[in-house]
Design a protein around this motif. Structure first.
Motif, mmCIF file in Angstrom:
data_model
loop_
_atom_site.group_PDB
_atom_site.id
_atom_site.type_symbol
_atom_site.label_atom_id
_atom_site.label_comp_id
_atom_site.label_asym_id
_atom_site.label_seq_id
_atom_site.Cartn_x
_atom_site.Cartn_y
_atom_site.Cartn_z
ATOM 1 N N SER A 108 0.864 -1.186 0.000
ATOM 2 C CA SER A 108 0.000 0.000 0.000
ATOM 3 C C SER A 108 0.898 1.232 0.000
ATOM 4 C CB SER A 108 -0.926 -0.007 1.199
ATOM 5 O OG SER A 108 -0.149 -0.065 2.368
ATOM 6 N N LEU A 109 0.362 2.302 -0.563
ATOM 7 C CA LEU A 109 1.166 3.537 -0.670
ATOM 8 C C LEU A 109 1.108 4.309 0.644
ATOM 9 C CD1 LEU A 109 1.048 3.047 -3.817
ATOM 10 C CD2 LEU A 109 0.994 5.493 -4.021
ATOM 11 N N ASN A 110 1.695 3.727 1.658
ATOM 12 C CA ASN A 110 1.691 4.374 2.955
ATOM 13 C C ASN A 110 2.737 5.490 2.958
ATOM 14 O OD1 ASN A 110 0.968 4.708 5.570
ATOM 15 N ND2 ASN A 110 2.362 3.135 6.376
ATOM 16 N N LYS A 111 2.346 6.707 3.363
ATOM 17 C CA LYS A 111 3.255 7.861 3.401
ATOM 18 C C LYS A 111 4.054 8.027 2.100
ATOM 19 C CE LYS A 111 3.887 8.196 8.323
ATOM 20 N NZ LYS A 111 4.810 8.277 9.426
ATOM 21 N N PRO A 112 3.377 8.228 1.002
ATOM 22 C CA PRO A 112 4.091 8.300 -0.275
ATOM 23 C C PRO A 112 5.107 9.437 -0.355
ATOM 24 C CG PRO A 112 1.780 8.971 -0.522
ATOM 25 C CD PRO A 112 1.917 8.390 0.846
#
Ligand code: F42
Length: 331
Positions: A108-112
């Motif tokens: 998942s794009l956590n803190k992109p």
């Protein structure tokens, strides 16, 4: 400074075919080749390595890789290796990554934003030959070091659409790759890039502002526009509401496109695309019409134009036309 020209390739077909198109692109005068990175396609680094061995002049980059599916230390090593085998022609394109393909492999794009910012810092330190001890919000490195150092500086381009990512690119990028085709999108983007640059004590002129556009060119305007339909359908379906509103795209059209794609009816999705969407999300038409649109992009601050898919009804003929008619108009 004349406009630079790049071309995007998606390694969805054999590496052989891809590299012959890359060689053609170098021969017709492109300055940059950008190869996309999704796990579903051929490996971007293998494709770029073969391209490096078969070209002499063109710059070669990932367009774009991401720090979620490849660790920045690995990316630093891979791009430095590409720089070595291409005699200093490597560029790194790095973005947060595509949410849907990353989701398929459990990422998942956590803190992109933080992830991209930390990745750029780590990569630059490793290229500088430093022993890296880094404790960030996302990445942790202890005594990390490359056993070799790039012999020439390697520019980093950031793939960005959102306001914060655009600001970050303005602050730390050598360039910014913006997936858009219409002057309005660049008017919007340049504001944030300029803000980011100013806050970091730099100027927007320090940043190569790249239009990573969907181009479709043919001497027959109707054929060019027809060839852009499917690509534009996917762009409309994936665009956030604020972008669709910026271009006045009707909700009914968006729903028709999304529901056709959800059913796997790709031709149906293409048919649902309006002229307004074709204008908003592609540069499509005769060479003269494309030149006039690119001139508008330059006025908005674009310094590199990347010809992205579909290029035209026939890819090889379109690359030839871009080289013969469009690139010379800007040199
Ligand atoms: N993606 C790929 O996976 N492969 C490709 O080959 C590729 C090519 C490509 C070329 C040009 C281009 O412009 C984009 C390309 N992309 C490609 C897509 C790219 O990877 C990105 O998905 C795309 O650029 C969209 O990114 P974005 O700039 O809209 O960034 C998103 C993730 C976003 O949400 N941005 C916000 C913003 O305002 O910019 C930032 C959100 C934020 O601030 N998050 C906080 C943080 O720390 O990150 C934390 C928020 C929280 O609480 O979690």
């Amino acid at each position: 400074m004349p406009l630079k020209f790049g071309i995007e390739f998606v390694p969805a077909t054999s590496v052989d075919g891809l590299v012959s198109s890359i060689v053609q692109a170098e021969n017709v005068g492109f300055d940059y080749v950008w190869v996309t990175d999704h796990y579903t396609n051929r490996c971007v680094y293998i494709a770029l390595a073969v391209a490096a061995l078969n070209t002499k002049r063109v710059k070669l980059g990932t367009g774009v890789t991401n720090p979620f599916h490849i660790h920045p230390a690995w990316t630093a090593s891979a791009i430095a290796t590409l720089n070595e085998i291409s005699n200093g022609r490597a560029v790194l394109g790095l973005g947060p990554g595509d949410r849907s393909t990353l989701g398929q492999i459990g990422l998942s794009l956590n803190k992109p934003l933080t992830t991209v910012r930390e990745a750029v810092e780590i990569i630059r330190k490793l290229w500088a030959g430093e022993t890296v001890n880094f404790s960030g919000d996302v990445f942790h490195l202890a005594n990390a070091r490359l056993s070799f150092k790039p012999s020439t500086p390697i520019p980093i381009y950031i793939g960005a659409q959102g306001p914060k990512m655009l600001e970050l690119a303005g602050a730390i990028g050598d360039g910014v790759l913006i997936n858009a085709s219409h002057p309005k999108d660049f008017e919007y983007a340049v504001k944030y890039i300029r803000d980011g640059a100013q806050k970091a004590g730099r100027k927007i002129e320090d940043v190569d502002v790249v239009a990573y556009a969907a181009l479709s060119v043919d001497e027959n305007a109707a054929k060019a526009r027809e060839a852009a339909r499917i690509v534009v359908a996917f762009i409309v379906a994936g665009s956030p509401d604020n972008v669709l509103e910026r271009h006045g795209i009707k909700k009914e059209e968006v729903e028709a496109i999304r529901s056709a794609l959800a059913k796997g009816d790709i031709p149906g999705a293409g048919k649902a695309v309006s002229d307004e969407s074709l204008d908003a999300f592609s540069v499509s038409g005769t060479p003269e019409e494309c030149i006039s649109r690119i001139e508008q992009l330059i006025k908005m601050g674009v310094t590199q134009f990347v010809a992205g898919s579909p290029l035209g009804p026939k890819k090889k003929a379109a690359i030839e036309t871009i080289g013969r008619k469009i690139i010379p108009a800007f040199k």
